[in-house]
Design a protein around this motif. Structure first.
Motif, PDB file in Angstrom:
ATOM      1  N   PHE A 128       0.799  -1.198   0.045  1.00 32.64           N
ATOM      2  CA  PHE A 128      -0.157  -0.055  -0.029  1.00 32.64           C
ATOM      3  C   PHE A 128       0.858   1.298  -0.163  1.00 32.64           C
ATOM      4  O   PHE A 128       1.439   1.521   1.095  1.00 32.64           O
ATOM      5  N   PRO A 129       0.821   2.169  -1.076  1.00 37.81           N
ATOM      6  CA  PRO A 129       1.447   3.305  -1.050  1.00 37.81           C
ATOM      7  C   PRO A 129       0.952   4.413  -0.069  1.00 37.81           C
ATOM      8  O   PRO A 129      -0.496   4.608  -0.217  1.00 37.81           O
ATOM      9  N   VAL A 130       1.333   4.903   0.897  1.00 37.49           N
ATOM     10  CA  VAL A 130       0.721   5.841   1.767  1.00 37.49           C
ATOM     11  C   VAL A 130       1.616   7.052   1.682  1.00 37.49           C
ATOM     12  O   VAL A 130       2.793   7.268   1.995  1.00 37.49           O
ATOM     13  N   ALA A 131       0.934   8.150   1.625  1.00 35.93           N
ATOM     14  CA  ALA A 131       1.448   9.595   1.442  1.00 35.93           C
ATOM     15  C   ALA A 131       0.913  10.547   2.819  1.00 35.93           C
ATOM     16  O   ALA A 131      -0.360  10.428   2.825  1.00 35.93           O
ATOM     17  N   LEU A 132       1.672  10.892   3.621  1.00 34.18           N
ATOM     18  CA  LEU A 132       1.308  11.944   4.604  1.00 34.18           C
ATOM     19  C   LEU A 132       1.722  13.534   4.299  1.00 34.18           C
ATOM     20  O   LEU A 132       3.053  13.592   3.860  1.00 34.18           O
ATOM     21  N   ARG A 133       0.805  14.369   4.453  1.00 35.44           N
ATOM     22  CA  ARG A 133       1.189  15.686   3.833  1.00 35.44           C
ATOM     23  C   ARG A 133       0.683  16.436   5.196  1.00 35.44           C
ATOM     24  O   ARG A 133      -0.143  16.197   5.895  1.00 35.44           O
ATOM     25  N   TYR A 134       1.459  17.560   5.576  1.00 34.45           N
ATOM     26  CA  TYR A 134       1.287  18.356   6.810  1.00 34.45           C
ATOM     27  C   TYR A 134       1.073  19.679   6.595  1.00 34.45           C
ATOM     28  O   TYR A 134       1.485  20.161   5.716  1.00 34.45           O
ATOM     29  N   THR A 135       0.184  20.323   7.350  1.00 30.18           N
ATOM     30  CA  THR A 135      -0.113  21.842   7.333  1.00 30.18           C
ATOM     31  C   THR A 135      -0.042  22.387   8.793  1.00 30.18           C
ATOM     32  O   THR A 135      -0.576  22.133   9.538  1.00 30.18           O
ATOM     33  N   PRO A 136       1.249  23.282   8.949  1.00 34.62           N
ATOM     34  CA  PRO A 136       2.099  23.818   8.321  1.00 34.62           C
ATOM     35  C   PRO A 136       3.033  22.692   7.792  1.00 34.62           C
ATOM     36  O   PRO A 136       3.214  21.686   8.305  1.00 34.62           O
ATOM     37  N   VAL A 137       4.003  23.113   6.860  1.00 35.89           N
ATOM     38  CA  VAL A 137       4.925  21.995   6.167  1.00 35.89           C
ATOM     39  C   VAL A 137       6.123  22.208   6.913  1.00 35.89           C
ATOM     40  O   VAL A 137       6.968  21.364   6.745  1.00 35.89           O
ATOM     41  N   ASP A 138       6.248  23.164   7.962  1.00 32.91           N
ATOM     42  CA  ASP A 138       7.825  23.414   8.643  1.00 32.91           C
ATOM     43  C   ASP A 138       7.999  22.319   9.572  1.00 32.91           C
ATOM     44  O   ASP A 138       8.952  22.288  10.516  1.00 32.91           O
ATOM     45  N   VAL A 139       7.123  21.256   9.778  1.00 30.65           N
ATOM     46  CA  VAL A 139       7.412  19.996  10.583  1.00 30.65           C
ATOM     47  C   VAL A 139       8.305  19.002   9.849  1.00 30.65           C
ATOM     48  O   VAL A 139       8.634  17.803  10.455  1.00 30.65           O
ATOM     49  N   MET A 140       8.410  19.467   8.540  1.00 32.87           N
ATOM     50  CA  MET A 140       9.365  18.244   7.845  1.00 32.87           C
ATOM     51  C   MET A 140      10.621  18.445   8.106  1.00 32.87           C
ATOM     52  O   MET A 140      11.351  19.532   8.520  1.00 32.87           O
ATOM     53  N   THR A 141      11.386  17.341   7.818  1.00 32.68           N
ATOM     54  CA  THR A 141      12.949  17.333   8.372  1.00 32.68           C
ATOM     55  C   THR A 141      13.832  16.819   7.107  1.00 32.68           C
ATOM     56  O   THR A 141      14.509  15.774   7.417  1.00 32.68           O
ATOM     57  N   PRO A 142      13.940  17.489   5.888  1.00 33.60           N
ATOM     58  CA  PRO A 142      14.875  17.158   5.082  1.00 33.60           C
ATOM     59  C   PRO A 142      16.435  17.353   5.611  1.00 33.60           C
ATOM     60  O   PRO A 142      17.070  16.687   4.734  1.00 33.60           O
ATOM     61  N   ILE A 143      16.682  18.157   6.270  1.00 34.87           N
ATOM     62  CA  ILE A 143      18.114  18.409   6.810  1.00 34.87           C
ATOM     63  C   ILE A 143      18.184  17.604   7.911  1.00 34.87           C
ATOM     64  O   ILE A 143      17.699  17.855   9.038  1.00 34.87           O
ATOM     65  N   PRO A 144      19.210  16.707   7.920  1.00 35.87           N
ATOM     66  CA  PRO A 144      19.608  15.857   9.309  1.00 35.87           C
ATOM     67  C   PRO A 144      20.217  16.698  10.598  1.00 35.87           C
ATOM     68  O   PRO A 144      20.399  18.073  10.341  1.00 35.87           O
ATOM     69  N   GLY A 145      19.581  16.223  11.606  1.00 37.94           N
ATOM     70  CA  GLY A 145      20.349  16.740  12.743  1.00 37.94           C
ATOM     71  C   GLY A 145      19.332  17.951  13.418  1.00 37.94           C
ATOM     72  O   GLY A 145      19.961  18.761  14.232  1.00 37.94           O
ATOM     73  N   CYS A 146      18.264  18.592  12.722  1.00 32.36           N
ATOM     74  CA  CYS A 146      17.616  19.374  13.113  1.00 32.36           C
ATOM     75  C   CYS A 146      16.526  19.116  14.376  1.00 32.36           C
ATOM     76  O   CYS A 146      15.412  19.648  14.335  1.00 32.36           O
ATOM     77  N   TYR A 147      17.177  18.669  15.453  1.00 33.68           N
ATOM     78  CA  TYR A 147      16.257  18.390  16.604  1.00 33.68           C
ATOM     79  C   TYR A 147      15.700  19.475  17.381  1.00 33.68           C
ATOM     80  O   TYR A 147      14.565  19.416  17.625  1.00 33.68           O
ATOM     81  N   LEU A 148      16.385  20.501  17.700  1.00 28.22           N
ATOM     82  CA  LEU A 148      15.840  21.559  18.515  1.00 28.22           C
ATOM     83  C   LEU A 148      14.799  22.463  17.537  1.00 28.22           C
ATOM     84  O   LEU A 148      13.883  22.863  18.134  1.00 28.22           O
ATOM     85  N   SER A 149      15.218  22.770  16.258  1.00 29.30           N
ATOM     86  CA  SER A 149      14.316  23.344  15.452  1.00 29.30           C
ATOM     87  C   SER A 149      13.072  22.654  15.334  1.00 29.30           C
ATOM     88  O   SER A 149      11.772  23.552  15.056  1.00 29.30           O
ATOM     89  N   PHE A 150      12.985  21.356  15.196  1.00 28.28           N
ATOM     90  CA  PHE A 150      11.931  20.586  14.872  1.00 28.28           C
ATOM     91  C   PHE A 150      10.994  20.775  16.342  1.00 28.28           C
ATOM     92  O   PHE A 150       9.849  20.931  16.228  1.00 28.28           O
ATOM     93  N   LEU A 151      11.700  20.833  17.461  1.00 22.54           N
ATOM     94  CA  LEU A 151      11.108  20.665  18.658  1.00 22.54           C
ATOM     95  C   LEU A 151      10.317  21.836  18.907  1.00 22.54           C
ATOM     96  O   LEU A 151       9.250  21.934  19.404  1.00 22.54           O
ATOM     97  N   TRP A 152      10.870  23.086  18.484  1.00 21.82           N
ATOM     98  CA  TRP A 152      10.361  24.279  18.601  1.00 21.82           C
ATOM     99  C   TRP A 152       9.163  24.674  17.771  1.00 21.82           C
ATOM    100  O   TRP A 152       8.064  24.764  18.007  1.00 21.82           O
ATOM    101  N   THR A 153       9.266  24.024  16.536  1.00 21.44           N
ATOM    102  CA  THR A 153       8.158  24.331  15.199  1.00 21.44           C
ATOM    103  C   THR A 153       6.972  23.361  16.040  1.00 21.44           C
ATOM    104  O   THR A 153       5.903  23.927  15.935  1.00 21.44           O
ATOM    105  N   LEU A 154       7.250  22.189  16.531  1.00 22.69           N
ATOM    106  CA  LEU A 154       6.082  21.096  16.840  1.00 22.69           C
ATOM    107  C   LEU A 154       5.534  21.741  18.019  1.00 22.69           C
ATOM    108  O   LEU A 154       4.211  21.636  17.932  1.00 22.69           O
ATOM    109  N   LEU A 155       6.049  22.252  18.989  1.00 19.31           N
ATOM    110  CA  LEU A 155       5.500  22.648  20.265  1.00 19.31           C
ATOM    111  C   LEU A 155       4.869  23.933  20.384  1.00 19.31           C
ATOM    112  O   LEU A 155       4.312  24.268  20.963  1.00 19.31           O
ATOM    113  N   SER A 156       5.391  24.988  19.437  1.00 18.98           N
ATOM    114  CA  SER A 156       4.873  26.518  19.623  1.00 18.98           C
ATOM    115  C   SER A 156       3.962  26.765  18.624  1.00 18.98           C
ATOM    116  O   SER A 156       3.274  27.731  18.897  1.00 18.98           O
TER     117      SER A 156
END
Length: 336
Positions: A212-240
């Motif tokens: 089964f091909p499955v695609a997930l899309r997010y709004t806003p899109v800034d919770v995506m992590t194409p750059i490795p190692g962005c732990y803190l920026s992801f956590l800030w975006t996720l929780l704020s």
């Protein structure tokens, strides 16, 4: 971003590794974001530690694991707002009537890979087994949910670390007969705008196994992590952010068959088609719920489905290009 022009696909112009800029935060919104972040942070840490250090090891069953994971998703207000399944009219999905159009035990979920939320959401819905695939191998590596989350922050990997055993899908299915398997066949994260070449591991699935091909899309899109190692920026975006929305698309399943299962005329045996899962229409007629393909057509069909349901373009860039992109990116950006 002309500096990264070599990492744009020549045919489509898509740059699948560049982070998508988030909308700027106004001075009015900034205090609210700080308040939400510090309010949610201790609760989020508590529920995550409770699950990964304690609850997942207790005999709470599939329902208990799913409820715990929905608590993790609920703290940053991640809401599942839209689900579309191929062949099912929007708003008419019935889990019993259309269960053959949804991933279940004995099936494989070939998912897009853009964010750590991918693994948590899929675990909360399907309670699957996660595996890692590699572009040059027909075998996979077993992952825990925590390892699948960390993999979304990791750089592209050509092969597993030394000493880690690789197995085929049949072995995983024998070990976990009642659960589906989730694989991220692109082998590394993207920004959701392009579908990378898929791992040949999907060619090693047992015959008649639905993929089964499955695609997930997010709004806003800034919770995506194409750059490795962005732990803190992801956590800030996720929780704020006040809330995050997930849109899920599930394509028609792809079923591969071996050469011996084809008839001499090149068509598939009617007896075999009769064994495939079929859905029943309201008028009592049957409709096929799987696409039956030769093994060599499986990757192409899965990639096309991921591109269609994810509203993305297929690109020729892969893991090797992502590795070169990350090296260039780190020279001029500080990842946090």
């Amino acid at each position: 971003m002309e500096r990264y022009s070599q990492f744009r696909d020549r045919g489509s112009g898509v740059a699948p590794f560049l982070p998508i800029p988030s909308q700027p935060t106004s001075y009015v919104q900034l205090p609210l974001r700080f308040f939400l972040f510090w309010l949610r942070l201790p609760v989020f840490v508590f529920v995550c530690l409770s699950y990964f250090l304690l609850l997942q090891w207790l005999p709470i069953g599939s329902l208990g694991r799913k409820a715990s994971l929905w608590c993790i998703l609920g703290v940053p207000s991640i809401w599942w707002i839209d689900l579309q399944v191929d062949g099912v009219r929007k708003g008419t999905l019935n889990m019993q009537q259309h269960r053959n159009r949804l991933p279940g035990s004995g099936s494989i979920i070939a998912s897009s890979f853009t964010s750590p939320i991918d693994a948590v959401y899929l675990a909360a819905i399907f309670d699957p087994v996660f595996v890692a695939s590699y572009l040059g191998s027909h075998c996979v590596v077993y992952l825990s949910l925590w390892q699948a989350i960390l993999r979304s922050f990791a750089g592209p990997q050509v092969k597993p670390a030394p000493g880690i055993p690789m197995v085929d899908f049949a072995t995983i299915m024998q070990q976990y007969p009642g659960r589906p398997i989730v694989v991220f066949p692109e082998c590394t994260t993207t920004n959701g705008r392009g579908v990378l070449p898929l791992s040949p591991a999907l060619l090693n699935t047992p015959p008649r196994t639905p993929i089964f091909p499955v695609a997930l899309r997010y709004t806003p899109v800034d919770v995506m992590t194409p750059i490795p190692g962005c732990y803190l920026s992801f956590l800030w975006t996720l929780l704020s952010r006040p809330t995050h929305c997930i849109r899920v698309r599930i394509a028609q399943a792809v079923v591969s068959v071996a050469e011996g299962e084809q008839s001499s005329t090149g068509q598939y045996d009617a007896n075999y088609l009769d064994t495939l899962d079929k859905g029943k229409n309201a008028n009592g007629s049957f409709q096929q719920t799987h696409v039956v393909l030769d093994e060599d057509k499986v990757l192409d069909n899965v990639a096309e489905s991921l591109a269609r349901i994810g509203r993305a373009r297929r690109v020729g860039l892969g893991v090797q290009e992502k590795t070169e992109f990350v090296k260039l990116w780190k020279k001029s950006h500080w990842t946090w």
